[in-house]
Design an enzyme around this catalytic site. Sequence first.
Site, PDB file in Angstrom:
ATOM      1  N   GLY A 147     -23.918   3.861  -4.013  1.00  0.00           N
ATOM      2  CA  GLY A 147     -24.792   4.507  -5.118  1.00  0.00           C
ATOM      3  C   GLY A 147     -24.424   5.810  -5.566  1.00  0.00           C
ATOM      4  N   TYR A 156       0.730  -1.182  -0.099  1.00  0.00           N
ATOM      5  CA  TYR A 156       0.006   0.153  -0.057  1.00  0.00           C
ATOM      6  C   TYR A 156       0.944   1.079  -0.008  1.00  0.00           C
ATOM      7  CZ  TYR A 156      -3.826  -2.965   1.346  1.00  0.00           C
ATOM      8  OH  TYR A 156      -4.820  -4.142   1.442  1.00  0.00           O
TER       9      TYR A 156
END
Length: 344
Positions: free
Chosen positions: A242, A53
Amino acid sequence: MKYSKLGVTDLEVSKICLGTMTWGEQNTEAEAHEQLDYAYSNGVNFIDTAEMYPVPPNADTQGRTESYIGSWFKARGNRHKCVLATKVIGRSDATWYRGEPATLSRRHVMEAVNTSLQRLQTDYIDLYQLHWPDRHVNNFGALGYQVVEEGERVAILETLAAMDELVKAGKVRHIGVSNETPWGVAQYLKLAETKGLTRIQSIQNPYNLLNRSFEIGLAEFAHRDKVGLLAYSPMAFGVLSGKYLDSTPANGRLTLFERFKRYSNPHVTPVVRRYADIARQSQLSPAQMALAYVNSRPFVTANIIGATTMEQLRENIDSIHVELNDDVLAAIELVHQEVSNPCP
């Protein structure tokens, strides 16, 4: 906060685990420390990172995330109060980790753990994980088993023996696997038992409303052998919030980085819309419903959430207080039965 036992150990980890892979790319060191402070103050004691990372991985940023966590430990003096998990990469053609293509050989595992310990400013890791296998497997969205010419690969026994050495040396307390298959989990468990080596305690694989493939072959291992799931991508790269349904957020991961296509194939949007409608009809945010579903699964040891903003972090951690009623669960299951695992 709720807590779970890690495998068959006495180590208690928060059900919400703080994922860190954006730190050093999308988040600064100060922002990483702010996230850590908030999560810790809200009962999150489990932090997951990796030598690879931040993502996307590259030579210039590799290791920054672990360094940010190490500087936080040094500043706060609370290393002993946290459960720290990190990972060694699996086989890779990238040469910036070891100066040559990486493997899960004993030499590479030993080099990796020592470098991670330095960056993390600690002398032990609570959970050391194999980020992906050395052998060829289907992961990161691949489908269909293929027999390929693999060449010389590091045997699981060599890798497990190296991890066992680290445990006996006190550098690592417990070990786990990631992006692993049922066959691989079975091999690690068998070798631990027959060779008297350290047992794996966890498996970190993707699990979310768009990808419940863990249930097919691995959930039974998690349940019966106590190799609990550390669920990553519970929000499917943010798709289940969403936010991509009717817009293209400028700072969204899928907007910023071309490589993240796993949860954005064309037939996903109608499924995400159905899940979002279920959430809103029940006065829930789509994000919290998606996370609460993962939290509720009995084979899940911890749900690895990630955020680039504090608003996202607060919403994600608060999902631990959301209980999905039978109607919501039934509606989720109906969608799943009609469109099972659209994103492997």
